[in-house]
Design a protein around this motif. Structure first.
Motif, PDB file in Angstrom:
ATOM      1  N   LEU A  63      34.411  41.582  53.770  1.00  0.00           N
ATOM      2  CA  LEU A  63      33.657  41.875  52.528  1.00  0.00           C
ATOM      3  C   LEU A  63      33.785  40.479  51.980  1.00  0.00           C
ATOM      4  O   LEU A  63      32.929  39.658  51.382  1.00  0.00           O
ATOM      5  N   SER A  64      35.074  39.767  51.870  1.00  0.00           N
ATOM      6  CA  SER A  64      35.433  38.699  51.258  1.00  0.00           C
ATOM      7  C   SER A  64      34.665  37.585  52.036  1.00  0.00           C
ATOM      8  O   SER A  64      34.041  36.535  51.507  1.00  0.00           O
ATOM      9  N   ALA A  65      34.277  37.430  53.060  1.00  0.00           N
ATOM     10  CA  ALA A  65      33.830  36.580  54.274  1.00  0.00           C
ATOM     11  C   ALA A  65      32.482  36.499  53.847  1.00  0.00           C
ATOM     12  O   ALA A  65      31.732  35.648  53.826  1.00  0.00           O
ATOM     13  N   ALA A  66      31.888  37.755  53.774  1.00  0.00           N
ATOM     14  CA  ALA A  66      30.444  37.949  53.264  1.00  0.00           C
ATOM     15  C   ALA A  66      30.237  37.232  51.920  1.00  0.00           C
ATOM     16  O   ALA A  66      29.091  36.570  51.974  1.00  0.00           O
ATOM     17  N   LEU A  67      30.847  37.672  51.218  1.00  0.00           N
ATOM     18  CA  LEU A  67      30.525  36.950  49.604  1.00  0.00           C
ATOM     19  C   LEU A  67      30.800  35.439  49.631  1.00  0.00           C
ATOM     20  O   LEU A  67      30.202  34.624  49.053  1.00  0.00           O
ATOM     21  N   ASP A  68      31.765  34.928  50.668  1.00  0.00           N
ATOM     22  CA  ASP A  68      32.173  33.633  50.553  1.00  0.00           C
ATOM     23  C   ASP A  68      30.953  32.858  51.420  1.00  0.00           C
ATOM     24  O   ASP A  68      30.694  31.726  50.952  1.00  0.00           O
ATOM     25  N   ALA A  69      30.002  33.362  52.247  1.00  0.00           N
ATOM     26  CA  ALA A  69      28.879  32.680  52.824  1.00  0.00           C
ATOM     27  C   ALA A  69      27.775  32.703  51.749  1.00  0.00           C
ATOM     28  O   ALA A  69      26.920  31.975  52.106  1.00  0.00           O
ATOM     29  N   VAL A  70      27.704  33.323  50.692  1.00  0.00           N
ATOM     30  CA  VAL A  70      26.792  33.363  49.574  1.00  0.00           C
ATOM     31  C   VAL A  70      26.685  32.200  48.956  1.00  0.00           C
ATOM     32  O   VAL A  70      27.974  31.739  48.253  1.00  0.00           O
ATOM     33  N   PRO A  71      25.669  31.370  48.832  1.00  0.00           N
ATOM     34  CA  PRO A  71      25.905  29.950  47.894  1.00  0.00           C
ATOM     35  C   PRO A  71      26.169  30.371  46.352  1.00  0.00           C
ATOM     36  O   PRO A  71      25.735  31.238  45.724  1.00  0.00           O
ATOM     37  N   ASP A  72      26.702  29.216  45.737  1.00  0.00           N
ATOM     38  CA  ASP A  72      26.968  29.388  44.440  1.00  0.00           C
ATOM     39  C   ASP A  72      25.847  29.652  43.698  1.00  0.00           C
ATOM     40  O   ASP A  72      24.961  29.013  43.914  1.00  0.00           O
ATOM     41  N   GLY A  73      25.984  30.280  42.487  1.00  0.00           N
ATOM     42  CA  GLY A  73      24.816  30.681  41.600  1.00  0.00           C
ATOM     43  C   GLY A  73      23.890  31.618  42.335  1.00  0.00           C
ATOM     44  O   GLY A  73      23.092  32.148  41.520  1.00  0.00           O
ATOM     45  N   ALA A  74      24.027  32.253  43.589  1.00  0.00           N
ATOM     46  CA  ALA A  74      22.983  33.162  44.013  1.00  0.00           C
ATOM     47  C   ALA A  74      22.998  34.404  43.255  1.00  0.00           C
ATOM     48  O   ALA A  74      23.778  34.918  42.828  1.00  0.00           O
ATOM     49  N   LEU A  75      21.804  34.977  43.473  1.00  0.00           N
ATOM     50  CA  LEU A  75      21.882  36.515  42.840  1.00  0.00           C
ATOM     51  C   LEU A  75      22.412  37.317  43.811  1.00  0.00           C
ATOM     52  O   LEU A  75      21.770  37.444  45.049  1.00  0.00           O
ATOM     53  N   VAL A  76      23.016  38.356  43.767  1.00  0.00           N
ATOM     54  CA  VAL A  76      23.998  39.233  44.820  1.00  0.00           C
ATOM     55  C   VAL A  76      24.068  40.538  43.890  1.00  0.00           C
ATOM     56  O   VAL A  76      24.428  40.868  42.777  1.00  0.00           O
ATOM     57  N   LEU A  77      23.605  41.644  44.667  1.00  0.00           N
ATOM     58  CA  LEU A  77      23.944  42.959  44.407  1.00  0.00           C
ATOM     59  C   LEU A  77      24.616  43.593  45.645  1.00  0.00           C
ATOM     60  O   LEU A  77      24.215  43.725  46.686  1.00  0.00           O
ATOM     61  N   VAL A  78      25.659  44.117  45.146  1.00  0.00           N
ATOM     62  CA  VAL A  78      26.632  44.861  45.837  1.00  0.00           C
ATOM     63  C   VAL A  78      26.714  46.487  45.660  1.00  0.00           C
ATOM     64  O   VAL A  78      26.902  46.855  44.765  1.00  0.00           O
ATOM     65  N   ASP A  79      26.605  47.055  46.767  1.00  0.00           N
ATOM     66  CA  ASP A  79      26.725  48.713  46.876  1.00  0.00           C
ATOM     67  C   ASP A  79      28.075  49.057  46.177  1.00  0.00           C
ATOM     68  O   ASP A  79      29.055  48.450  46.655  1.00  0.00           O
ATOM     69  N   GLY A  80      28.306  49.741  45.352  1.00  0.00           N
ATOM     70  CA  GLY A  80      29.632  50.192  44.646  1.00  0.00           C
ATOM     71  C   GLY A  80      30.511  50.901  45.722  1.00  0.00           C
ATOM     72  O   GLY A  80      31.612  50.719  45.487  1.00  0.00           O
ATOM     73  N   LEU A  81      29.931  51.454  46.605  1.00  0.00           N
ATOM     74  CA  LEU A  81      30.953  52.058  47.957  1.00  0.00           C
ATOM     75  C   LEU A  81      31.636  50.847  48.372  1.00  0.00           C
ATOM     76  O   LEU A  81      32.997  51.118  48.735  1.00  0.00           O
ATOM     77  N   VAL A  82      30.994  49.528  48.683  1.00  0.00           N
ATOM     78  CA  VAL A  82      31.779  48.582  49.316  1.00  0.00           C
ATOM     79  C   VAL A  82      32.619  47.864  48.055  1.00  0.00           C
ATOM     80  O   VAL A  82      33.465  47.487  48.622  1.00  0.00           O
ATOM     81  N   ALA A  83      32.196  47.893  46.887  1.00  0.00           N
ATOM     82  CA  ALA A  83      32.770  47.008  45.901  1.00  0.00           C
ATOM     83  C   ALA A  83      33.714  47.696  44.930  1.00  0.00           C
ATOM     84  O   ALA A  83      34.748  46.903  44.613  1.00  0.00           O
ATOM     85  N   SER A  84      33.645  49.107  44.481  1.00  0.00           N
ATOM     86  CA  SER A  84      34.279  49.274  43.383  1.00  0.00           C
ATOM     87  C   SER A  84      35.933  49.362  43.787  1.00  0.00           C
ATOM     88  O   SER A  84      36.697  49.474  42.622  1.00  0.00           O
ATOM     89  N   ALA A  85      36.346  49.611  44.820  1.00  0.00           N
ATOM     90  CA  ALA A  85      37.891  49.552  45.248  1.00  0.00           C
ATOM     91  C   ALA A  85      38.304  48.184  45.535  1.00  0.00           C
ATOM     92  O   ALA A  85      39.617  48.198  46.262  1.00  0.00           O
ATOM     93  N   SER A  86      37.511  47.247  45.264  1.00  0.00           N
ATOM     94  CA  SER A  86      37.963  45.962  45.654  1.00  0.00           C
ATOM     95  C   SER A  86      37.860  44.818  44.842  1.00  0.00           C
ATOM     96  O   SER A  86      37.323  43.756  44.874  1.00  0.00           O
ATOM     97  N   PRO A  87      38.501  45.014  43.609  1.00  0.00           N
ATOM     98  CA  PRO A  87      38.793  44.185  42.564  1.00  0.00           C
ATOM     99  C   PRO A  87      39.154  42.774  42.974  1.00  0.00           C
ATOM    100  O   PRO A  87      38.949  41.628  42.447  1.00  0.00           O
ATOM    101  N   ALA A  88      40.227  42.472  43.800  1.00  0.00           N
ATOM    102  CA  ALA A  88      40.668  41.354  44.335  1.00  0.00           C
ATOM    103  C   ALA A  88      39.565  40.451  44.947  1.00  0.00           C
ATOM    104  O   ALA A  88      39.774  38.999  44.928  1.00  0.00           O
ATOM    105  N   VAL A  89      38.649  41.092  45.372  1.00  0.00           N
ATOM    106  CA  VAL A  89      37.447  40.184  46.305  1.00  0.00           C
ATOM    107  C   VAL A  89      36.354  39.790  45.185  1.00  0.00           C
ATOM    108  O   VAL A  89      35.964  38.964  45.111  1.00  0.00           O
TER     109      VAL A  89
END
Length: 345
Positions: free
Chosen positions: A59-85
């Motif tokens: 998950l961290s690698a996927a988000l790191d690949a997104v350019p700064d300022g870009a629009l991102v929508l993350v499914d909560g199933l992936v996101a909600s238990a990962s505040p550190a990322v």
């Protein structure tokens, strides 16, 4: 061209892993693409919603690949238990979180982490009004947008002509109340009926699976599932919990009435007719006797069946399509920016 990075669990297009959340994510992606958006899909594998180290790294690698300022929508199933990322990522991305089922509904211990993620996001989109209100109440979020699932129009179901063709759709599990249905049907051996359950059966123990003369059809491709809906007289949804219940509107789109547990967002999905009637019947969750009573009423009272069929056909005419869902998500998305405070140098 507007661009959105959509972060989802892997396998959302796999028919064998069909779920409401997967269907929603896929239809959102396809709807935005149809409107001319560039949708960059990041499919992240892992034991969601509780990721291990490898899944968190992915998950961290996927988000790191997104350019700064870009629009991102993350499914909560992936996101909600990962505040550190997610929290650090929210400092440099125009981040939104799409919440199908809040983790905190079933696991109160997860609420602190989930709230941290949602507070960090620039927008939160819930897939039902029930979920929106749950998030507002439990996490004290100022703004949550609701974008309920749409449904495709379909021909009116032919049915069996007798009222006895029952259909269940979803994973055959305790959460979906499969055991409740099996127990309820055992109380109706004096009546003629048939029941088909479409969906994964890996969570059903052999004893429960053999009860109630239920035909376990397993996962079916869309065309075959449509045939089962066409043959059905009544959709039965005995879930112990639902944030919406997409199968409810799938049945109503064909004029098929619904007998369901009165939980979560099911009442929202069921809706009302133009004159305020329910196009189905709601019963207490987890109660085989209540479900059996509702089924007995349906199976033995022709006038009751006719009334519900009329109501279902009425409700069918005002069901929203997926274009409405996509439009509501678009209204909720934050504006992408070239740079954000806290962006990486």
């Amino acid at each position: 061209m507007m661009s959105l990075h959509l972060v989802v669990p892997d396998g959302i297009d796999d028919p064998a892993r069909a779920s409401g959340g997967n269907v929603y994510d896929g239809r959102l992606r396809d709807g935005l693409t149809g409107l001319g958006w560039e949708v960059v899909e990041h499919a992240v594998s892992g034991p969601w919603p509780w990721p291990d180290a490898a899944a968190t790294a992915a998950l961290s690698a996927a988000l790191d690949a997104v350019p700064d300022g870009a629009l991102v929508l993350v499914d909560g199933l992936v996101a909600s238990a990962s505040p550190a990322v997610l929290v650090p990522a929210a400092r440099r991305l125009a981040l939104g979180v799409l919440v199908h089922l809040p983790l905190g509904v079933d696991v109160p211990a997860a609420r602190a982490a989930e709230r941290e993620v949602l507070l960090a996001a620039r927008t939160v989109v819930a897939t039902s009004a029930w979920t929106r209100e749950w998030l507002r109440h439990h996490y004290v979020l100022a703004t949550v947008h609701a974008a309920p699932p749409g449904v495709d129009r379909a021909p009116v179901a032919a049915g069996s002509g007798t009222g006895g063709a029952l259909l269940g759709v979803g994973r055959a599990s305790r959460a979906k109340g499969y055991d409740v249905l099996a127990a309820a049907l055992e109380m109706l051996d004096d009546l003629p009926w048939s029941c088909t359950w479409v969906g994964r059966v890996d969570e059903v123990d052999p004893v429960t699976a053999g009860r109630g003369r239920i035909d376990l059809a397993g996962p079916l491709a869309p065309g075959l599932l449509a045939e089962r809906y066409d043959a059905a007289d009544l959709l039965v949804l005995p879930s112990r919990g639902e944030t919406y219940g997409m199968v409810v509107t799938e049945a109503l789109a064909r004029g098929v009435p619904v007998l369901a547990s009165d939980v979560g967002g099911v009442r929202e999905a069921l809706g009302q007719t133009s004159d305020g009637q329910l196009p189905g019947l709601l019963v207490a969750p987890g109660d085989p006797r209540a479900l059996a009573a509702g089924l007995r009423l349906w199976l033995t009272d022709a006038d009751f069946r006719a009334t519900l069929r009329v109501s279902a056909l009425d409700r069918r005419t005002d069901l929203a399509g997926w274009d409405t869902t996509v439009a509501r998500v678009l209204e909720a998305l934050p504006t992408p920016t070239p740079t954000l405070r806290g962006a990486r140098p």
